[in-house]
Write a protein that holds these residues in place. Sequence first.
Motif: not given
Length: 222
Positions: A177-179, A189, A191, A206, A210, A213
């Motif tokens: 998650r978030g990568k 991505v 989320t 969080d 995300d 990003r």
Amino acid sequence: MTNTVKQKLLYNLHSLKSMGYDYHKTIDLLPNDIKNIKLPDNIFTLKSNVENCYLCELSKSRKNVLFGTGSLHANVMFISDEPSNSEDELGSFYTGKTGELLSKMIENVLNIKKEEVYITNLVKCKSSNSLNKLHVDSCNDYLQKQIELIKPKLIVSLGENTYSYLFNEKDNFSQNRGKELVFNNIKLVPTFSANYLLRNPSSKKDAYYDMLRIKNILELST
């Protein structure tokens, strides 16, 4: 044989299979590559096909088909798992509390209008009980064609279900998650879904990071 007739035939075969009937494993009326080739290259014609789809039993319980909405030239595509109850009821995206929260995530953090992104679902019809692989498989070619036609620079998958079905993984959402990942040669991505955030408000921080990003990736790609 028209596409509508083919879809009704496949729906009847799925119904028979759910009652215990089976047919030889080598029978594949519409292999994946053939289905993709035969889907229209026009987004509006594709939408019409989906609205008249009978590939699974959700066609019997749905109130509306939620194909997709937003800019056909969007840089970012959001993919959720299935329509919410209010979306199914009203036949429109961004409805109810989940829709309001997603709108705020897009407009307040990404600083773009929600009309400038494109949003769709793995499954175009609301499930009556719970989403399953048959539903996702039935809609998969529609989703792949949407991605092909919209050509987003970035995909945002919303929620663990969406991530798991896209990557065929059950346990890696929390780690990824978030990568920035890659799906079909497109940056992706994962989320949280808005529905999850409403039930777990402690995760909103969080999700905010995300989205930052995601904003950064979009700025670098334009």
